[in-house]
Design an enzyme around this catalytic site. Structure first.
Site, PDB file in Angstrom:
ATOM      1  N   ILE A 135       0.826  -1.203   0.000  1.00 51.80           N
ATOM      2  CA  ILE A 135       0.000   0.000   0.000  1.00 51.80           C
ATOM      3  C   ILE A 135       0.861   1.254   0.000  1.00 51.80           C
ATOM      4  CG2 ILE A 135      -1.642   1.257   1.471  1.00 51.80           C
ATOM      5  CD1 ILE A 135      -2.651  -1.672   2.254  1.00 51.80           C
ATOM      6  N   ASP A 136       1.966   1.222   0.721  1.00 52.50           N
ATOM      7  CA  ASP A 136       2.855   2.384   0.823  1.00 52.50           C
ATOM      8  C   ASP A 136       3.485   2.711  -0.525  1.00 52.50           C
ATOM      9  OD1 ASP A 136       3.762   4.398   2.435  1.00 52.50           O
ATOM     10  OD2 ASP A 136       5.332   3.234   3.406  1.00 52.50           O
ATOM     11  N   ASP A 137       4.071   1.699  -1.180  1.00 49.42           N
ATOM     12  CA  ASP A 137       4.671   1.948  -2.489  1.00 49.42           C
ATOM     13  C   ASP A 137       3.634   2.426  -3.487  1.00 49.42           C
ATOM     14  OD1 ASP A 137       7.669   1.037  -3.153  1.00 49.42           O
ATOM     15  OD2 ASP A 137       6.936  -0.101  -1.451  1.00 49.42           O
TER      16      ASP A 137
ATOM     17  N   HIS B 194       0.608   8.473   3.946  1.00 50.64           N
ATOM     18  CA  HIS B 194       0.957   8.495   2.528  1.00 50.64           C
ATOM     19  C   HIS B 194      -0.263   8.232   1.652  1.00 50.64           C
ATOM     20  CE1 HIS B 194       5.329   7.413   3.819  1.00 50.64           C
ATOM     21  NE2 HIS B 194       5.072   8.703   3.929  1.00 50.64           N
TER      22      HIS B 194
END
Length: 694
Positions: free
Chosen positions: A403-405, A479
């Site tokens: 999810i972050d990337d 993010h």
């Protein structure tokens, strides 16, 4: 890994000001802070551009600790493929990391760590180092003083059990029959975080076989009590979790002795298929070291010989993780971070002033578009109806996009004027939809899975190697919220739930906990820009508390730093540590987003300029990345460059705000909330001209 240099292209900042700052004549007025920042940014931007690979990506080395290298030698010893050259080069590296007291730590400047020291010692003895040599004798003495092998973590003792240095009967049992547990059952494999799940499944196979290879030497010198080297810890109260699981472990050990043959064979077969199905295109598993080494051992025990394509590909993957030093040493990355590094570098360069259609950015966007994950992975167990989309961290890890990337790649792609806008728009929309579909029920986001919040896995005796579940975190949630605001979804109810969760998670001192970066500086540096982007006014009490916390934790030299020990001792170490370039940049990014432009910001920028190396980067031996809080620390070698470029760019050109065209507009005063009439309670708002919800 060295990348071919690229032409630096258009420089960022004000070249004339930078030149004046670099060579002011004697007696001339001191350069202004903006001129100093512009000169530093120009050097840093040129250096960052020079590191881009010809295929469009960036990748900095990912440093962890010497257990990666020790376990590589032990794996090769177990498989019978260890070479003299590999052993010599690896031992040279391990020796170079030893501390004066004979021990090894898990991060730069950190305390001595028992399991790391045990594994390093065994690797050096495997390399032929004399146990009587001073560096070996001091390590062994320290190990004995701190409880010996018996006090080391379970995973260290598993490695030793492979050679008979520790009895399998004195290790926690985890049978492969766990594969049969349905996903609603406690302690099924999907109740673990993806990294733990990928590690535990092959370890159930290893545990069932209990292999022992001939030990090349004894390790008696590492036992603190030679009369009882394999002592069993006393039983805890049966009413405690420890006591409950200790008694369950006894039952499982008894089952191992009387396992039902057909059921055991069926379980081993299912686990083996599960492992093989999750091997990635590059031969690795999950793009990380622990699942890879244990998967190779498990498959070998299940009859896969070294010439089998699965085994050959798995072993070849380690060659790509190998870093060779100039003095002949050899060490292994635990993972590789090209997608993460590339999206962060792209954001940094645009924020530094590079044109959105610069060839380096077009090349980076093209590479990132090619890395989109379009097939379903383990995440679909909890979200079976969600269409695939998103990005992983590594070159090849299609089973586990994160999810972050995905959030950061979307932010990066929207900053680039790629010639095929329709292709870019479609990829962005898939990524946004996937991230929205991965929201946990509390409104926040974890890294890989949805609602991976069970507390039971962490209580297993088997799981003492670090965090084994993936609950939502402030940094990942921030993010995603920032990305959703960027695509025009600041008022989407799902975004607002994320914002509300972030506001609830703020620490009483004004900071936020950082799960994937160290620590409260990273969390705060991630959350403040997200809240402001999502419409929270800069005058909001949560933002003001965060600003005060950052200002109170600024070091006397003007920078910011935080030691990994803040994960263990928040009161003493939160926001405290030697100044680093990456952490100084995170603090500046938060302050600039909050509309700050005073002394704290100027001092932080001055520290970055004063500590910059001539080639344009910064020296940063400190670990500022987090794998498992406290248990596994990371030094991302590109952090020291991409985040200062971002911070300096925003200092000079303003903080980017979303607009309808997908490219950022600039503002130093964060007018998003004011322009949209957001209420002070943070319950709505999005930027003027932002795209509406789709």
């Amino acid at each position: 890994m060295k990348s071919p240099p690229q032409e630096a292209g258009a420089s960022a900042g004000d070249p004339a000001a930078a030149e004046g700052a670099a060579a002011a004549p004697a007696g001339a007025p001191a350069p202004t802070p903006r001129a100093v920042a512009a000169a530093a940014l120009e050097r840093a931007t040129a250096h960052l551009l020079s590191l881009q690979n010809e295929q469009g990506w960036w990748k900095g080395n990912l440093e962890t600790n010497v257990t990666m290298d020790a376990e590589d030698l032990l794996l090769r010893q177990f498989l019978g493929i260890r070479t003299d050259e590999q052993t010599r080069a690896t031992a040279q590296w391990i020796r170079s990391q030893q501390r004066e007291d004979g021990t090894w730590a898990t991060f730069h400047g950190g305390p001595s760590e028992l399991s790391t020291t045990v594994e390093a010692y065994v690797a050096l003895k495997l390399a032929g180092d004399d146990p009587q040599a001073p560096h070996m004798a001091s390590a062994a003495a320290w190990i004995r003083e701190h409880g010996g092998i018996a006090a080391s973590r379970v995973f260290t003792r598993i490695w030793l059990a492979l050679f008979g240095w520790w009895p399998w009967s004195r290790l926690p049992e985890l049978p492969p029959e766990v594969m049969f547990l349905p996903k609603w059952a406690p302690l099924n494999i999907y109740s673990f975080g993806c990294w733990a799940r990928q590690t535990i499944v092959p370890l159930t196979v290893v545990s069932a076989h209990r292999p022992v290879r001939p030990a090349p030497f004894a390790l008696d010198e590492l036992h603190s009590d030679p009369a009882d080297p394999f002592r069993t810890p006393p039983m805890a109260s049966p009413t405690s979790w420890d006591g409950l699981f200790q008694r369950l472990d006894r039952v499982l050990h008894a089952y191992h002795r009387h396992a039902v043959g057909p059921l055991r064979r069926l379980a081993l077969g299912q686990a083996t298929r599960w492992i093989v199905e999750r091997q990635e295109a590059d031969g690795c598993w999950g793009g990380i070291q622990p699942p890879a080494v244990y998967s190779l051992i498990a498959l070998h025990l299940e009859g896969y010989d070294l010439a089998h394509p699965v085994m050959k590909a798995g072993l070849a993957a380690f060659d790509r993780f190998t870093v060779h030093t100039e003095d002949g040493g050899r060490w292994l990355e635990a993972c590789q971070s090209p997608v993460w590094d590339t999206c962060l570098a792209t954001i940094a360069l645009v924020d530094a002033g590079l044109p959105a259609d610069h060839p380096a950015l077009i090349s980076a966007a093209e590479w990132m578009l090619g890395e989109e994950v379009r097939r379903r992975g383990d995440w679909a167990v909890q979200r079976p109806g969600l269409p695939a989309g998103g990005w992983a961290f590594e070159f090849d890890n299609d089973t586990y996009p994160d999810i972050d990337d995905t959030a950061e790649v979307v932010l990066a792609l929207r900053r680039v004027a790629h010639p095929d806008q329709e292709r870019l728009r479609a990829a962005v929309e898939r990524g946004v939809a996937w991230n929205l579909g991965m929201q946990s029920k509390n409104g926040a986001w974890g890294a890989f899975d949805v609602d991976n919040t069970s507390t039971l896995p962490n209580k297993l005796p088997f799981c003492d190697f670090g965090e084994v579940v993936d609950p939502p975190s402030a940094d990942v949630t921030a993010h995603v919220v920032e990305m959703l605001a960027d695509v025009g979804k600041a008022r989407d109810p799902r975004t607002r739930r994320g914002v509300e969760w972030l506001l609830r998670e703020q620490e009483t001192d004004g900071s936020w906990f950082g799960r994937w970066g160290t620590n409260y500086i990273y969390g705060t540096g991630s959350v403040v820009p997200a809240l402001v982007a999502a419409g929270i006014p800069t005058a909001h009490p949560a933002v003001r508390r965060a600003v005060r916390w950052l200002e109170e934790h600024q070091n006397a030299d003007g920078g910011w730093g935080e030691d990994m020990r803040s994960y263990e001792d928040q009161e003493k170490w939160s926001g405290r540590g030697e100044s680093t370039a990456s952490q100084t940049a995170w603090a500046l990014m938060a302050l600039l987003s909050a509309g700050e432009s005073g002394e704290a910001v100027d001092r932080g920028v001055a520290w970055l300029a004063a500590t910059q190396l001539p080639e344009g980067t910064w020296d940063e031996p400190h670990f500022t990345g987090t794998g498992f809080p406290w248990d596994f620390s990371i030094n991302y070698n590109l952090y020291r460059l991409v985040f200062p470029v971002t911070a300096l760019g925003r200092y000079l050109h303003g903080v980017p705000r979303p607009e309808a065209g997908g490219h950022p507009v600039r503002s130093l005063t964060a007018p998003l909330a004011a322009a949209s009439g957001t209420r002070g309670d943070g319950s709505g708002g999005e930027g003027s001209g932002a795209r509406g919800d789709r």
